[in-house]
Write a protein that holds these residues in place. Structure first.
Motif, PDB file in Angstrom:
ATOM      1  N   ASN A 324       0.827  -1.219   0.000  1.00  0.00           N
ATOM      2  CA  ASN A 324       0.000   0.000   0.000  1.00  0.00           C
ATOM      3  C   ASN A 324       0.858   1.265   0.000  1.00  0.00           C
ATOM      4  O   ASN A 324       0.566   2.246   0.697  1.00  0.00           O
ATOM      5  N   TYR A 341      -2.582  -4.653   9.309  1.00  0.00           N
ATOM      6  CA  TYR A 341      -3.768  -5.124   8.593  1.00  0.00           C
ATOM      7  C   TYR A 341      -4.341  -6.355   9.269  1.00  0.00           C
ATOM      8  O   TYR A 341      -3.697  -6.961  10.129  1.00  0.00           O
ATOM      9  N   LYS A 342      -5.530  -6.731   8.852  1.00  0.00           N
ATOM     10  CA  LYS A 342      -6.177  -7.902   9.435  1.00  0.00           C
ATOM     11  C   LYS A 342      -6.615  -8.852   8.332  1.00  0.00           C
ATOM     12  O   LYS A 342      -6.730  -8.457   7.161  1.00  0.00           O
ATOM     13  N   ASP A 345      -8.413  -8.166   4.670  1.00  0.00           N
ATOM     14  CA  ASP A 345      -8.013  -6.926   4.004  1.00  0.00           C
ATOM     15  C   ASP A 345      -7.327  -7.238   2.675  1.00  0.00           C
ATOM     16  O   ASP A 345      -6.583  -8.217   2.553  1.00  0.00           O
ATOM     17  N   THR A 346      -7.596  -6.389   1.687  1.00  0.00           N
ATOM     18  CA  THR A 346      -6.906  -6.486   0.391  1.00  0.00           C
ATOM     19  C   THR A 346      -5.885  -5.362   0.316  1.00  0.00           C
ATOM     20  O   THR A 346      -6.212  -4.194   0.541  1.00  0.00           O
ATOM     21  N   VAL A 347      -4.632  -5.734   0.041  1.00  0.00           N
ATOM     22  CA  VAL A 347      -3.551  -4.752  -0.012  1.00  0.00           C
ATOM     23  C   VAL A 347      -2.923  -4.745  -1.402  1.00  0.00           C
ATOM     24  O   VAL A 347      -2.946  -5.749  -2.121  1.00  0.00           O
ATOM     25  N   THR A 363      -5.410 -10.457  -1.140  1.00  0.00           N
ATOM     26  CA  THR A 363      -6.368 -10.488  -0.037  1.00  0.00           C
ATOM     27  C   THR A 363      -5.810 -11.394   1.047  1.00  0.00           C
ATOM     28  O   THR A 363      -5.660 -12.604   0.855  1.00  0.00           O
TER      29      THR A 363
END
Length: 369
Positions: A324, A341-342, A345-347, A363
């Motif tokens: 990101n 992030y968890k 999440d899509t990065v 993802t």
């Protein structure tokens, strides 16, 4: 119970964790001959000697910062910090293990190493005045080797977490612990030898020459402001099969990683780590000499089948440069970036392949246990 030291052979090195009769560990390294860290882990923080705070009659004292250029800066630092350092006795199957910890607030939360409390069925904390207090386990994170426990009784003092990103090589640091589980509140002084060391899956470690011995696991590494800048976790002893033995190679988990992990443990009892499904080696200025990505990024050495990274098209030999838009460096490793992030999440992951950069969408899922 005997008190074996924990050692792990790695690239010809003997690595010893610092809990007395404890368990734990592992070591690795990189592109030019280390074993590679797993991205399934987003570590932040790792293992030291136990200590007990100095005798203290006044309750709820807070460690005070000292003037770093004072002639007695070390003496003042120790006087202020010692009451907040405790010895931890962990009862495990077959005996006991001892280590150290640091009281971080008046609610009784204590930071230590995961390997100090691993497998425990009872925890006791010894204050500097020699009094024993029952403790409960709040949570552990094996990947950073950080754990949080809690005492419900009044605490003698607290010590705050400092900003490890401000550390500089050559800076004076103090370690307080209980070597061999006997010599409570022993003080050793050294310097920050280096920053951002990688050992096994543990990244961003502080290297110090302050003497650290068995029984020091989980104890604090303190700057001259009286702040915790690291949690001592392991030492490198020397080459396997050689009579040579290294001295002054101790390592601590940086306080900024400790803060991220401990805050999560206190809030949730566990750290849920997002998972890409790759193995990688964190690049460094040394690898830049080999012409690899200017020494920045994560060199992908393996992509597991059926994982988020494989589905996104990441391949062995790719270099992950950013997540990101945040650049991967030794100070801000892939593990540490992912921890914000968890799962789900899509990065956007920027990779370099054959000299060309491209972005892929990944993802994240939850790291398998």
């Amino acid at each position: 119970m005997s008190n074996p030291k924990r050692t792990v052979g790695f690239g010809g090195l003997i690595i010893a964790a610092l809990v007395l009769s404890g368990v734990g560990g592992g070591m690795v390294g990189g592109v030019a001959g280390y074993r590679l860290a797993q991205v399934d882990q987003t570590a932040t923080a790792v293992d030291v000697t136990p200590t007990t705070a100095n005798p203290q009659t006044n309750a709820n004292l807070t460690a005070q910062p000292v003037v770093a250029n004072s002639n007695d800066a070390v003496v003042q630092t120790v006087a202020n910090a010692s009451p907040a350092v405790v010895k931890i006795i962990s009862t495990v199957a077959g005996g006991q293990a001892s280590g150290s910890g640091a009281i971080i607030n008046e609610d009784g939360y204590i930071i230590t190493n995961n390997h100090v409390v691993e497998g425990q069925n009872r925890l006791q904390v010894i204050y500097s005045d020699g009094t024993s207090h029952n403790a409960e386990l709040i949570g552990t994170d094996a990947f950073s080797d950080i754990a949080v426990i809690r005492v419900l009784d009044a605490v003698p003092a607290t010590i705050s977490l400092g900003n490890s990103d401000e550390l500089k090589p050559g800076e004076t640091v103090v370690a307080i612990g209980s070597p061999l589980g006997k010599f409570q509140n022993s003080v050793t002084v050294g310097v920050v030898s280096a920053l951002d060391r990688t050992i096994d899956r543990m990244e961003g470690l502080i290297q110090t020459d302050a003497a650290i011995n068995h029984g020091n696991s989980g104890g604090p590494l303190i700057n001259l402001k009286g702040e915790i800048v690291g949690i001592n976790t392991l030492v490198v002893r020397g080459d396997i099969g050689s009579i040579d033995e290294a001295q002054g190679l101790g390592f601590a988990v940086p306080s900024n990683i400790v803060r991220e992990v401990s805050d999560t443990l206190i809030a949730n009892g566990q750290v849920v780590r997002p998972y890409m499904g790759i193995s990688y080696e964190l690049l460094s200025p040394e690898t830049a000499d080999l012409g690899i990505a200017n020494g920045k990024g994560a060199f992908v050495t393996n992509v597991d089948e059926g994982t988020p990274a494989r589905r996104a098209g990441v391949s062995r030999g790719d270099i992950i440069l950013a997540v990101n838009g945040e650049e991967i460096t030794q100070r801000h490793s892939l593990q540490r970036l992912l921890l914000q992030y968890k799962p789900g999440d899509t990065v956007t992951v920027t990779i370099e392949r054959n000299g060309q950069q491209q972005d892929v969408q990944i993802t994240l899922t939850e790291r398998p246990s």
